[in-house]
Design an enzyme around this catalytic site. Structure first.
Site, PDB file in Angstrom:
ATOM      1  N   CYS A  13      95.975  36.089  11.961  1.00  0.00           N
ATOM      2  CA  CYS A  13      95.086  36.563  10.902  1.00  0.00           C
ATOM      3  C   CYS A  13      95.683  36.149   9.561  1.00  0.00           C
ATOM      4  O   CYS A  13      96.891  36.291   9.359  1.00  0.00           O
ATOM      5  CB  CYS A  13      94.982  38.087  10.981  1.00  0.00           C
ATOM      6  SG  CYS A  13      93.924  38.806   9.718  1.00  0.00           S
ATOM      7  N   LEU A  14      94.840  35.654   8.657  1.00  0.00           N
ATOM      8  CA  LEU A  14      95.331  35.217   7.348  1.00  0.00           C
ATOM      9  C   LEU A  14      95.970  36.379   6.579  1.00  0.00           C
ATOM     10  O   LEU A  14      96.812  36.160   5.724  1.00  0.00           O
ATOM     11  CB  LEU A  14      94.191  34.613   6.524  1.00  0.00           C
ATOM     12  CG  LEU A  14      93.532  33.349   7.113  1.00  0.00           C
ATOM     13  CD1 LEU A  14      92.387  32.891   6.216  1.00  0.00           C
ATOM     14  CD2 LEU A  14      94.545  32.235   7.304  1.00  0.00           C
ATOM     15  N   HIS A  24      87.053  39.735  16.130  1.00  0.00           N
ATOM     16  CA  HIS A  24      88.188  39.872  15.208  1.00  0.00           C
ATOM     17  C   HIS A  24      87.674  40.140  13.780  1.00  0.00           C
ATOM     18  O   HIS A  24      88.146  41.063  13.110  1.00  0.00           O
ATOM     19  CB  HIS A  24      89.032  38.582  15.256  1.00  0.00           C
ATOM     20  CG  HIS A  24      90.169  38.551  14.286  1.00  0.00           C
ATOM     21  ND1 HIS A  24      91.487  38.505  14.687  1.00  0.00           N
ATOM     22  CD2 HIS A  24      90.191  38.555  12.917  1.00  0.00           C
ATOM     23  CE1 HIS A  24      92.266  38.495  13.597  1.00  0.00           C
ATOM     24  NE2 HIS A  24      91.504  38.514  12.520  1.00  0.00           N
ATOM     25  N   GLU A  25      86.705  39.327  13.346  1.00  0.00           N
ATOM     26  CA  GLU A  25      86.194  39.466  11.973  1.00  0.00           C
ATOM     27  C   GLU A  25      85.408  40.764  11.804  1.00  0.00           C
ATOM     28  O   GLU A  25      85.495  41.429  10.773  1.00  0.00           O
ATOM     29  CB  GLU A  25      85.319  38.261  11.597  1.00  0.00           C
ATOM     30  CG  GLU A  25      86.030  36.910  11.653  1.00  0.00           C
ATOM     31  CD  GLU A  25      87.351  36.874  10.897  1.00  0.00           C
ATOM     32  OE1 GLU A  25      87.489  37.579   9.888  1.00  0.00           O
ATOM     33  OE2 GLU A  25      88.265  36.150  11.347  1.00  0.00           O
ATOM     34  N   GLN A  43      89.095  40.805   3.208  1.00  0.00           N
ATOM     35  CA  GLN A  43      90.317  40.008   3.082  1.00  0.00           C
ATOM     36  C   GLN A  43      90.447  39.328   1.719  1.00  0.00           C
ATOM     37  O   GLN A  43      91.518  38.841   1.373  1.00  0.00           O
ATOM     38  CB  GLN A  43      90.383  38.931   4.174  1.00  0.00           C
ATOM     39  CG  GLN A  43      90.608  39.500   5.566  1.00  0.00           C
ATOM     40  CD  GLN A  43      90.724  38.383   6.587  1.00  0.00           C
ATOM     41  OE1 GLN A  43      89.720  37.878   7.069  1.00  0.00           O
ATOM     42  NE2 GLN A  43      91.949  37.980   6.891  1.00  0.00           N
ATOM     43  N   GLY A 103      88.033  32.070  10.540  1.00  0.00           N
ATOM     44  CA  GLY A 103      87.202  33.187  10.122  1.00  0.00           C
ATOM     45  C   GLY A 103      87.833  33.845   8.911  1.00  0.00           C
ATOM     46  O   GLY A 103      89.046  33.769   8.719  1.00  0.00           O
ATOM     47  N   HIS A 142      87.504  43.675  10.950  1.00  0.00           N
ATOM     48  CA  HIS A 142      87.927  43.750   9.542  1.00  0.00           C
ATOM     49  C   HIS A 142      86.971  44.615   8.718  1.00  0.00           C
ATOM     50  O   HIS A 142      87.386  45.264   7.761  1.00  0.00           O
ATOM     51  CB  HIS A 142      87.949  42.347   8.917  1.00  0.00           C
ATOM     52  CG  HIS A 142      89.223  41.581   9.150  1.00  0.00           C
ATOM     53  ND1 HIS A 142      90.441  42.009   8.691  1.00  0.00           N
ATOM     54  CD2 HIS A 142      89.454  40.405   9.783  1.00  0.00           C
ATOM     55  CE1 HIS A 142      91.377  41.130   9.024  1.00  0.00           C
ATOM     56  NE2 HIS A 142      90.806  40.142   9.695  1.00  0.00           N
TER      57      HIS A 142
HETATM   58 NI    NI Z   1      91.812  38.473  10.458  1.00  0.00          NI
END
Ligand code: NI
Length: 166
Positions: free
Chosen positions: A85-86, A127-128, A47, A42, A131
């Site tokens: 998470c990236l 999760h996304e 991000q 994701g 963000h």
């Molecule tokens: Ni993330």
């Protein structure tokens, strides 16, 4: 596209709804490539520095662009599962998420979809979705786990500062 990491203020901003779907379509390929090249399941727009309400996800059934998402119903119960998470590279921890969520969103063309997600897809979605409200998975951890990870988190932020000065 460059993935922003912890310490970047854009990750903490509340993103605004998408009104220009053509602009989402215009960046879709690059956005998707960025997600896959970083091995993500994701990726949310903030991000990559875009403070708008959309994210991409692939729960194993292919890439989907999720625009202006809403969680319209969810289970009472939550379950723990490991997340990363990236934007918080190298950190993994168990996070409690709703077991299922009923969601509504638009695709990159503006068409509406409603779906019931359970387990892993539900976890990615939550999760996304977070963000888009400036929330990171580490915010959900109990204080003991956060303390245990604090050195790692500090290091990520220091690395970012060094990158910025270059
Ligand atoms: Ni993330």
């Amino acid at each position: 596209m460059k993935v922003r990491v912890l310490g970047d203020p854009v990750l903490r901003k509340k993103a605004v709804p998408v009104t220009d779907f053509a602009s989402v379509r215009a960046i879709l390929e690059e956005f998707k490539m960025t997600m896959y090249s970083e091995d993500g399941v994701g990726l949310a727009a903030p991000q990559v520095g875009i403070s708008q309400r959309f994210f991409g996800m692939d729960d194993g059934s292919g890439f989907k662009m999720i625009v202006n998402p809403e969680i319209i119903e969810h289970s009472d119960e939550k379950e723990f599962g490991e997340e990363g998470c990236l934007s918080v590279p190298g950190v993994f921890a168990d996070v409690a998420r709703y077991k299922w969520v009923r969601v509504r969103y638009q695709d990159e063309h503006g068409s509406y979809h409603e779906e019931l997600l359970e387990g892993y897809p539900a976890r990615i979605f939550q999760h996304e979705y977070d963000h888009l409200d400036g929330v990171l998975f580490i915010d959900h951890l109990d204080s003991k786990t956060r303390v245990a990870l604090s050195q790692q988190l500090k290091k990520i932020m220091e690395e970012r500062q060094k990158e910025m000065k270059k």
